[in-house]
Motif scaffolding. Structure first.
Motif, PDB file in Angstrom:
ATOM      1  N   LEU A  40       0.836  -1.200   0.000  1.00  0.00           N
ATOM      2  CA  LEU A  40       0.000   0.000   0.000  1.00  0.00           C
ATOM      3  C   LEU A  40       0.875   1.256   0.000  1.00  0.00           C
ATOM      4  O   LEU A  40       0.588   2.234  -0.700  1.00  0.00           O
ATOM      5  N   PHE A  45      -0.505   4.992  -1.100  1.00  0.00           N
ATOM      6  CA  PHE A  45      -1.652   5.137  -0.202  1.00  0.00           C
ATOM      7  C   PHE A  45      -1.274   5.999   0.999  1.00  0.00           C
ATOM      8  O   PHE A  45      -0.143   5.927   1.502  1.00  0.00           O
ATOM      9  N   PRO A 198      -5.761  -3.165  -2.773  1.00  0.00           N
ATOM     10  CA  PRO A 198      -5.711  -1.759  -3.183  1.00  0.00           C
ATOM     11  C   PRO A 198      -6.791  -1.350  -4.174  1.00  0.00           C
ATOM     12  O   PRO A 198      -7.205  -0.187  -4.174  1.00  0.00           O
ATOM     13  N   TYR A 199      -7.260  -2.256  -5.008  1.00  0.00           N
ATOM     14  CA  TYR A 199      -8.244  -1.873  -6.016  1.00  0.00           C
ATOM     15  C   TYR A 199      -9.627  -1.677  -5.414  1.00  0.00           C
ATOM     16  O   TYR A 199     -10.475  -1.023  -6.025  1.00  0.00           O
ATOM     17  N   TRP A 201      -9.810  -0.815  -1.860  1.00  0.00           N
ATOM     18  CA  TRP A 201      -9.591   0.172  -0.796  1.00  0.00           C
ATOM     19  C   TRP A 201      -9.166   1.536  -1.321  1.00  0.00           C
ATOM     20  O   TRP A 201      -9.266   2.536  -0.618  1.00  0.00           O
ATOM     21  N   GLY A 202      -8.685   1.589  -2.557  1.00  0.00           N
ATOM     22  CA  GLY A 202      -8.145   2.840  -3.092  1.00  0.00           C
ATOM     23  C   GLY A 202      -9.141   3.982  -3.111  1.00  0.00           C
ATOM     24  O   GLY A 202      -8.792   5.136  -2.839  1.00  0.00           O
ATOM     25  N   ASP A 205      -9.359   5.558   0.236  1.00  0.00           N
ATOM     26  CA  ASP A 205      -8.161   6.345   0.521  1.00  0.00           C
ATOM     27  C   ASP A 205      -8.245   7.694  -0.192  1.00  0.00           C
ATOM     28  O   ASP A 205      -7.885   8.734   0.377  1.00  0.00           O
TER      29      ASP A 205
END
Length: 421
Positions: A40, A45, A198-199, A201-202, A205
């Motif tokens: 991350l 991130f 990440p895809y 949670w991004g 963020d």
């Protein structure tokens, strides 16, 4: 027809425990499952911590065959299958050769197979569409998790996936409850799951709703009801419950965890202060009071509230809504806790994992601690007594637990559980 509905099986895949035994120990001890993830940070991130269940390759093969795992890349479906199959087994049930028309599943998710989507997009863009494989559709369709579970277990009643953001798991439970209560099914496997990474949670963020202050101290990052709360920590996993008519459970001689007394589902319509990301307080209060009314109890009967409470600025607003809906405050307010202090916000899986935690507390007579609540928010403690927000485990005989979830899109769900005697 208005049948009593009980819970006969539980399954869980959580950041702080995979399986009922490890999960129960974790929530009793107040063990965090939140970790730092270097990838991350490498991707830029702000929040580089999260909650990801630890599932080994060996464990995967206890639930799915080598054929099913070939080219398999959907963490949410994997978590859902493990939790769902565990709950089914915990209820004393097994997969059948014939179709079981009396049993079904409502198993929700937010997004399915985000990593598989990414893999597929790159292959298509590279002109390799024929290299996608035969399982990309099953892994990326919204109903993938219920389709997998329905096929593995041979379910012939309603088999579907619901999706209502953070409310998904609690909504799935209430949808299954209604189906049994009205005599349309004997058993329903209910729950929800969420991918990690990440895809997924991004976007959060980018919205700046995740905490960025605890990358060096991940276990201290999720701080619901605290003055130092600075945003939620993303999590993932799955929770599952087997709901069954009381008559069916008795006929099978099944062990019973708890009874589902009732609940309520509504929306604030993104009016009156509600929006895509904020709740309409009047709707939240209506949902809570509706659940209490539908369950046939009084507000003062509630021993414990397992709240949504995400460690954002909305925590006080939620406590205020509970207080106004129940018409209770100070020392008269029930005990309140939130699992998110230990696992973060598991998004679409949050409601179901937290329902499992609620039922375990009811069954084993304890109130799990709120970790990281060393500095309770002053507005909250002016409304309810700090003694009602336990920081260490409380061993206590509890009879009724209220669990609520409030999700993106201004959607709400509240369910009432009761100890079964």
């Amino acid at each position: 027809m208005n049948q009593s509905v009980v819970i006969t099986g539980l399954g869980v895949v959580a950041p702080n425990g995979v399986g009922l035994v490890s999960f129960l120990k974790a929530i009793q001890k107040g063990s965090s499952g939140i970790r730092f993830y270097p990838e991350l940070k490498d991707l830029g991130f702000s929040c580089c911590i999260g909650g990801i269940p630890e599932v080994s390759e060996e464990l995967k093969r206890e639930y799915l065959t080598d054929l099913q795992l070939r080219n398999f890349n959907s963490s949410g479906i994997l978590y859902g299958c493990i939790a769902g199959m565990d709950a089914w087994s915990d209820a004393g049930l097994s997969a059948t050769e014939k179709v079981d028309y009396n049993s079904g599943t409502i198993f929700g998710t937010g997004m399915s197979g985000t990593e598989k989507y990414r893999e597929a997009i790159y292959k298509v863009d590279a002109g390799k569409v024929r290299r996608l494989g035969s399982t990309v559709v099953a892994q990326t369709m919204a109903s993938g998790v219920s389709a997998y579970l329905g096929g593995i277990l041979g379910l012939g009643n309603q088999v579907t996936t619901n999706s209502s953001a953070c409310t998904t798991g609690t909504e799935a439970l209430l949808m299954g409850y209604d189906r049994i209560r009205t005599g349309q099914a004997d058993r329903m496997l209910v729950g929800s799951c969420s991918d990690h990474g990440p895809y997924l949670w991004g976007g959060f963020d980018a919205m700046r709703v995740l905490t960025y202050k605890h990358n060096d101290t991940p276990e201290a990052g999720s701080r619901p009801m605290s003055a130092s709360a600075s945003g939620f920590v993303p999590g993932s996993g799955a929770g599952a419950l087997v709901l069954e008519s009381l008559e069916s459970a008795k006929n099978r001689g099944a062990s019973i965890y708890a009874e589902v007394l009732g609940g309520a589902i509504n929306s604030g319509g993104q009016r009156g202060g509600g929006s895509m990301s904020a709740p309409n307080g009047d709707a939240v209060q209506r949902c809570i009071s509706g659940a209490v009314r539908n369950a046939g109890i009084q507000s003062t009967d509630i021993d414990l509230i397992n709240g949504h409470l995400t460690a954002t600025s909305k925590d006080y607003f939620e406590i205020q809504n509970w207080s106004q809906a129940l018409k209770l405050e100070g020392l008269h307010f029930p005990y309140v806790n939130t699992l998110k202090s230990m696992v973060g916000h598991c998004l679409a899986a949050a409601g179901s994992i937290e329902c499992v935690a609620s039922v375990l507390q009811l069954k084993h007579d304890f109130i799990a601690p709120n970790i990281n609540c060393t500095d309770l928010h002053e507005d909250i403690v002016q409304l309810i007594s700090p003694d009602k927000i336990p920081r260490t485990i409380i061993k206590k005989d509890i009879h009724i637990v209220a669990k609520a979830s409030f999700g993106f899109g201004d959607v709400n769900a509240c369910v009432i559980f009761k100890k079964h005697k």
